[in-house]
Design a protein around this motif. Structure first.
Motif, PDB file in Angstrom:
ATOM      1  N   ALA A   7       0.847  -1.193   0.000  1.00  0.00           N
ATOM      2  CA  ALA A   7       0.000   0.000   0.000  1.00  0.00           C
ATOM      3  C   ALA A   7       0.880   1.239   0.000  1.00  0.00           C
ATOM      4  O   ALA A   7       1.648   1.470   0.937  1.00  0.00           O
ATOM      5  CB  ALA A   7      -0.910   0.002   1.210  1.00  0.00           C
ATOM      6  N   TYR A   8       0.766   2.018  -1.063  1.00  0.00           N
ATOM      7  CA  TYR A   8       1.514   3.264  -1.189  1.00  0.00           C
ATOM      8  C   TYR A   8       0.545   4.434  -1.144  1.00  0.00           C
ATOM      9  O   TYR A   8      -0.618   4.306  -1.529  1.00  0.00           O
ATOM     10  CB  TYR A   8       2.276   3.308  -2.519  1.00  0.00           C
ATOM     11  N   HIS A   9       1.044   5.560  -0.702  1.00  0.00           N
ATOM     12  CA  HIS A   9       0.258   6.784  -0.718  1.00  0.00           C
ATOM     13  C   HIS A   9       0.640   7.607  -1.943  1.00  0.00           C
ATOM     14  O   HIS A   9      -0.213   8.071  -2.677  1.00  0.00           O
ATOM     15  CB  HIS A   9       0.500   7.580   0.569  1.00  0.00           C
ATOM     16  N   ALA A  10       1.931   7.753  -2.130  1.00  0.00           N
ATOM     17  CA  ALA A  10       2.428   8.516  -3.272  1.00  0.00           C
ATOM     18  C   ALA A  10       3.848   8.076  -3.583  1.00  0.00           C
ATOM     19  O   ALA A  10       4.540   7.526  -2.743  1.00  0.00           O
ATOM     20  CB  ALA A  10       2.399  10.008  -2.970  1.00  0.00           C
ATOM     21  N   ILE A  11       4.258   8.353  -4.814  1.00  0.00           N
ATOM     22  CA  ILE A  11       5.641   8.173  -5.231  1.00  0.00           C
ATOM     23  C   ILE A  11       6.149   9.590  -5.441  1.00  0.00           C
ATOM     24  O   ILE A  11       5.673  10.298  -6.330  1.00  0.00           O
ATOM     25  CB  ILE A  11       5.748   7.378  -6.551  1.00  0.00           C
ATOM     26  N   ALA A  12       7.055  10.040  -4.609  1.00  0.00           N
ATOM     27  CA  ALA A  12       7.474  11.439  -4.681  1.00  0.00           C
ATOM     28  C   ALA A  12       8.948  11.587  -4.361  1.00  0.00           C
ATOM     29  O   ALA A  12       9.455  10.940  -3.447  1.00  0.00           O
ATOM     30  CB  ALA A  12       6.647  12.279  -3.708  1.00  0.00           C
ATOM     31  N   ASP A  13       9.595  12.431  -5.118  1.00  0.00           N
ATOM     32  CA  ASP A  13      11.005  12.714  -4.885  1.00  0.00           C
ATOM     33  C   ASP A  13      11.114  14.072  -4.198  1.00  0.00           C
ATOM     34  O   ASP A  13      10.726  15.094  -4.760  1.00  0.00           O
ATOM     35  CB  ASP A  13      11.775  12.711  -6.206  1.00  0.00           C
ATOM     36  N   GLY A  14      11.571  14.058  -2.949  1.00  0.00           N
ATOM     37  CA  GLY A  14      11.764  15.300  -2.221  1.00  0.00           C
ATOM     38  C   GLY A  14      10.551  15.793  -1.453  1.00  0.00           C
ATOM     39  O   GLY A  14      10.597  16.821  -0.805  1.00  0.00           O
ATOM     40  N   VAL A  15       9.432  15.075  -1.524  1.00  0.00           N
ATOM     41  CA  VAL A  15       8.223  15.466  -0.804  1.00  0.00           C
ATOM     42  C   VAL A  15       7.746  14.254  -0.014  1.00  0.00           C
ATOM     43  O   VAL A  15       7.646  13.163  -0.554  1.00  0.00           O
ATOM     44  CB  VAL A  15       7.097  15.903  -1.778  1.00  0.00           C
ATOM     45  N   ASP A  16       7.436  14.436   1.258  1.00  0.00           N
ATOM     46  CA  ASP A  16       6.984  13.322   2.089  1.00  0.00           C
ATOM     47  C   ASP A  16       5.544  13.555   2.509  1.00  0.00           C
ATOM     48  O   ASP A  16       5.261  14.385   3.353  1.00  0.00           O
ATOM     49  CB  ASP A  16       7.872  13.171   3.325  1.00  0.00           C
ATOM     50  N   PHE A  17       4.614  12.842   1.868  1.00  0.00           N
ATOM     51  CA  PHE A  17       3.206  12.962   2.210  1.00  0.00           C
ATOM     52  C   PHE A  17       2.869  12.176   3.471  1.00  0.00           C
ATOM     53  O   PHE A  17       2.033  12.558   4.239  1.00  0.00           O
ATOM     54  CB  PHE A  17       2.322  12.458   1.070  1.00  0.00           C
ATOM     55  N   SER A  18       3.507  11.029   3.622  1.00  0.00           N
ATOM     56  CA  SER A  18       3.184  10.142   4.741  1.00  0.00           C
ATOM     57  C   SER A  18       4.206   9.029   4.824  1.00  0.00           C
ATOM     58  O   SER A  18       5.124   8.945   4.005  1.00  0.00           O
ATOM     59  CB  SER A  18       1.794   9.538   4.547  1.00  0.00           C
ATOM     60  N   ALA A  19       4.011   8.153   5.766  1.00  0.00           N
ATOM     61  CA  ALA A  19       4.903   7.000   5.917  1.00  0.00           C
ATOM     62  C   ALA A  19       4.783   6.038   4.741  1.00  0.00           C
ATOM     63  O   ALA A  19       5.652   5.198   4.544  1.00  0.00           O
ATOM     64  CB  ALA A  19       4.601   6.278   7.221  1.00  0.00           C
TER      65      ALA A  19
END
Length: 93
Positions: A7-19
């Motif tokens: 389970a992923y929330h987002a794939i992001a480089d340099g931004v942390d939406f959640s664990a």
């Protein structure tokens, strides 16, 4: 039977939406590692019917799924399930 659901929330480089947010490199590494040991992805609704598979899910429908995860899916011939939060379509949230 599917052996795991990732389970992923987002794939992001340099931004942390959640664990449950990972970088593009981490996500590609997850897919590479799983593929190397013989796993493949499956649709969440077929998860109980297929062996040696994983289901990959994404919450909220962030653009990062298309921007960062989709190219990795294409590379490995994999798929995922996206749960879109329809309440926020068209909003900045």
């Amino acid at each position: 039977m599917t052996e795991a659901v990732f389970a992923y929330h987002a794939i992001a480089d340099g931004v942390d939406f959640s664990a449950t947010t990972v970088t593009t490199r981490q996500f590609a590494g997850h897919c590479a590692d799983l593929s190397e040991v013989g796993y493949r992805s499956t649709r969440l609704d077929r998860a109980q019917d297929e062996s040696h598979t994983v289901a990959l899910t994404f919450d909220d429908g962030y653009d990062s799924v298309i921007e960062h995860a989709a190219p990795v899916f294409v590379e490995y011939g994999w798929i995922g399930t996206v749960f879109v939060s329809t309440q926020h379509i068209g909003a900045d949230s």
